[in-house]
Design a protein around this motif. Sequence first.
Motif, PDB file in Angstrom:
ATOM      1  N   GLU A  30     -17.590  35.395  28.350  1.00  0.00           N
ATOM      2  CA  GLU A  30     -17.488  36.852  28.224  1.00  0.00           C
ATOM      3  C   GLU A  30     -16.121  37.315  27.711  1.00  0.00           C
ATOM      4  O   GLU A  30     -16.001  38.426  27.197  1.00  0.00           O
ATOM      5  CB  GLU A  30     -17.798  37.532  29.562  1.00  0.00           C
ATOM      6  CG  GLU A  30     -16.766  37.256  30.641  1.00  0.00           C
ATOM      7  CD  GLU A  30     -17.189  37.701  32.035  1.00  0.00           C
ATOM      8  OE1 GLU A  30     -16.290  38.034  32.825  1.00  0.00           O
ATOM      9  OE2 GLU A  30     -18.393  37.700  32.336  1.00  0.00           O
ATOM     10  N   ASP A  31     -15.113  36.463  27.811  1.00  0.00           N
ATOM     11  CA  ASP A  31     -13.780  36.823  27.328  1.00  0.00           C
ATOM     12  C   ASP A  31     -13.651  36.698  25.810  1.00  0.00           C
ATOM     13  O   ASP A  31     -12.692  37.200  25.223  1.00  0.00           O
ATOM     14  CB  ASP A  31     -12.711  35.974  28.023  1.00  0.00           C
ATOM     15  CG  ASP A  31     -12.638  36.272  29.509  1.00  0.00           C
ATOM     16  OD1 ASP A  31     -12.552  37.470  29.866  1.00  0.00           O
ATOM     17  OD2 ASP A  31     -12.687  35.327  30.309  1.00  0.00           O
ATOM     18  N   GLY A  32     -14.586  35.985  25.173  1.00  0.00           N
ATOM     19  CA  GLY A  32     -14.657  35.928  23.725  1.00  0.00           C
ATOM     20  C   GLY A  32     -13.560  35.147  23.018  1.00  0.00           C
ATOM     21  O   GLY A  32     -13.277  35.405  21.855  1.00  0.00           O
ATOM     22  N   VAL A  33     -12.984  34.139  23.700  1.00  0.00           N
ATOM     23  CA  VAL A  33     -11.912  33.358  23.062  1.00  0.00           C
ATOM     24  C   VAL A  33     -12.372  31.992  22.548  1.00  0.00           C
ATOM     25  O   VAL A  33     -11.584  31.239  21.997  1.00  0.00           O
ATOM     26  CB  VAL A  33     -10.686  33.193  23.998  1.00  0.00           C
ATOM     27  CG1 VAL A  33     -10.078  34.548  24.327  1.00  0.00           C
ATOM     28  CG2 VAL A  33     -11.056  32.446  25.274  1.00  0.00           C
ATOM     29  N   GLY A  34     -13.648  31.652  22.731  1.00  0.00           N
ATOM     30  CA  GLY A  34     -14.195  30.418  22.163  1.00  0.00           C
ATOM     31  C   GLY A  34     -14.125  29.195  23.054  1.00  0.00           C
ATOM     32  O   GLY A  34     -14.588  28.125  22.661  1.00  0.00           O
ATOM     33  N   VAL A 104      -6.988  20.866  35.473  1.00  0.00           N
ATOM     34  CA  VAL A 104      -7.164  21.992  34.560  1.00  0.00           C
ATOM     35  C   VAL A 104      -8.196  21.542  33.530  1.00  0.00           C
ATOM     36  O   VAL A 104      -8.011  20.515  32.875  1.00  0.00           O
ATOM     37  CB  VAL A 104      -5.838  22.385  33.878  1.00  0.00           C
ATOM     38  CG1 VAL A 104      -6.067  23.479  32.852  1.00  0.00           C
ATOM     39  CG2 VAL A 104      -4.818  22.822  34.923  1.00  0.00           C
ATOM     40  N   CYS A 105      -9.293  22.283  33.413  1.00  0.00           N
ATOM     41  CA  CYS A 105     -10.420  21.888  32.567  1.00  0.00           C
ATOM     42  C   CYS A 105     -10.685  22.954  31.508  1.00  0.00           C
ATOM     43  O   CYS A 105     -10.681  24.148  31.813  1.00  0.00           O
ATOM     44  CB  CYS A 105     -11.678  21.706  33.411  1.00  0.00           C
ATOM     45  SG  CYS A 105     -11.466  20.591  34.825  1.00  0.00           S
ATOM     46  N   VAL A 106     -10.937  22.489  30.285  1.00  0.00           N
ATOM     47  CA  VAL A 106     -11.262  23.372  29.170  1.00  0.00           C
ATOM     48  C   VAL A 106     -12.629  22.959  28.645  1.00  0.00           C
ATOM     49  O   VAL A 106     -12.869  21.766  28.418  1.00  0.00           O
ATOM     50  CB  VAL A 106     -10.206  23.274  28.050  1.00  0.00           C
ATOM     51  CG1 VAL A 106     -10.592  24.132  26.859  1.00  0.00           C
ATOM     52  CG2 VAL A 106      -8.825  23.659  28.575  1.00  0.00           C
ATOM     53  N   PHE A 107     -13.521  23.929  28.451  1.00  0.00           N
ATOM     54  CA  PHE A 107     -14.873  23.657  27.965  1.00  0.00           C
ATOM     55  C   PHE A 107     -15.139  24.377  26.650  1.00  0.00           C
ATOM     56  O   PHE A 107     -14.756  25.537  26.479  1.00  0.00           O
ATOM     57  CB  PHE A 107     -15.926  24.129  28.982  1.00  0.00           C
ATOM     58  CG  PHE A 107     -16.054  23.262  30.186  1.00  0.00           C
ATOM     59  CD1 PHE A 107     -16.968  22.225  30.218  1.00  0.00           C
ATOM     60  CD2 PHE A 107     -15.253  23.478  31.302  1.00  0.00           C
ATOM     61  CE1 PHE A 107     -17.097  21.425  31.340  1.00  0.00           C
ATOM     62  CE2 PHE A 107     -15.378  22.685  32.422  1.00  0.00           C
ATOM     63  CZ  PHE A 107     -16.292  21.654  32.444  1.00  0.00           C
ATOM     64  N   ASN A 108     -15.824  23.643  25.747  1.00  0.00           N
ATOM     65  CA  ASN A 108     -16.317  24.210  24.511  1.00  0.00           C
ATOM     66  C   ASN A 108     -17.740  23.700  24.326  1.00  0.00           C
ATOM     67  O   ASN A 108     -17.940  22.484  24.361  1.00  0.00           O
ATOM     68  CB  ASN A 108     -15.428  23.790  23.339  1.00  0.00           C
ATOM     69  CG  ASN A 108     -15.826  24.483  22.056  1.00  0.00           C
ATOM     70  OD1 ASN A 108     -16.555  25.461  22.061  1.00  0.00           O
ATOM     71  ND2 ASN A 108     -15.366  23.955  20.951  1.00  0.00           N
ATOM     72  N   PRO A 109     -18.749  24.541  24.152  1.00  0.00           N
ATOM     73  CA  PRO A 109     -18.653  25.992  24.177  1.00  0.00           C
ATOM     74  C   PRO A 109     -18.250  26.492  25.565  1.00  0.00           C
ATOM     75  O   PRO A 109     -18.373  25.759  26.552  1.00  0.00           O
ATOM     76  CB  PRO A 109     -20.064  26.453  23.799  1.00  0.00           C
ATOM     77  CG  PRO A 109     -20.954  25.312  24.140  1.00  0.00           C
ATOM     78  CD  PRO A 109     -20.126  24.073  23.976  1.00  0.00           C
ATOM     79  N   PRO A 110     -17.776  27.716  25.631  1.00  0.00           N
ATOM     80  CA  PRO A 110     -17.294  28.235  26.908  1.00  0.00           C
ATOM     81  C   PRO A 110     -18.409  28.385  27.935  1.00  0.00           C
ATOM     82  O   PRO A 110     -19.567  28.641  27.593  1.00  0.00           O
ATOM     83  CB  PRO A 110     -16.714  29.604  26.538  1.00  0.00           C
ATOM     84  CG  PRO A 110     -17.349  29.971  25.245  1.00  0.00           C
ATOM     85  CD  PRO A 110     -17.651  28.684  24.546  1.00  0.00           C
ATOM     86  N   CYS A 111     -18.048  28.213  29.179  1.00  0.00           N
ATOM     87  CA  CYS A 111     -18.975  28.408  30.287  1.00  0.00           C
ATOM     88  C   CYS A 111     -19.117  29.898  30.589  1.00  0.00           C
ATOM     89  O   CYS A 111     -18.220  30.692  30.292  1.00  0.00           O
ATOM     90  CB  CYS A 111     -18.472  27.685  31.532  1.00  0.00           C
ATOM     91  SG  CYS A 111     -18.457  25.886  31.351  1.00  0.00           S
ATOM     92  N   THR A 112     -20.246  30.257  31.201  1.00  0.00           N
ATOM     93  CA  THR A 112     -20.492  31.651  31.572  1.00  0.00           C
ATOM     94  C   THR A 112     -19.878  31.992  32.922  1.00  0.00           C
ATOM     95  O   THR A 112     -19.628  33.149  33.213  1.00  0.00           O
ATOM     96  CB  THR A 112     -22.001  31.947  31.638  1.00  0.00           C
ATOM     97  OG1 THR A 112     -22.584  31.119  32.643  1.00  0.00           O
ATOM     98  CG2 THR A 112     -22.667  31.699  30.296  1.00  0.00           C
ATOM     99  N   GLY A 113     -19.685  30.972  33.778  1.00  0.00           N
ATOM    100  CA  GLY A 113     -19.015  31.206  35.049  1.00  0.00           C
ATOM    101  C   GLY A 113     -19.767  30.787  36.293  1.00  0.00           C
ATOM    102  O   GLY A 113     -19.167  30.553  37.325  1.00  0.00           O
TER     103      GLY A 113
END
Length: 127
Positions: A30-34, A104-113
């Motif tokens: 939802e933050d739209g940063v990818g 610290v974890c980064v996901f692509n595509p982004p998670c919804t939460g």
Amino acid sequence: MIVRYLEDRQGTEYDVRTPNWNSRRLLLKEDGVGFSLHDTLIKAGTETMIWYKHHIEAVYCIDGEGEIELFETRQKFPIRAGMMYVLNDHEKHWLRGKTDMRMVCVFNPPCTGREVHDEEGAYEAAL
């Protein structure tokens, strides 16, 4: 610009908990940063089978010790503060906490939460 503080996410709907881990979701789809950004705690003595077949995940350990074991090859990698790994080929794996770990974890595509692992160890495909 987006500014958030971890303490503002703790104990809210952005603090997703399971018996093995809790993930404080700092950035989401939802933050739209990818990508999405999570501050995750892995509990000592736990073992979680994970297979992000719909996501690429990068993980940086900032505290604690554990291990990641690849499901297919049984290759093991020790996890400790300062270690980073990327599941760039959607590797199915076991994540084990020797001590409590903070990641610290980064996901692509982004998670919804609200994602938690399904019976295959995956998150749902992003829509």
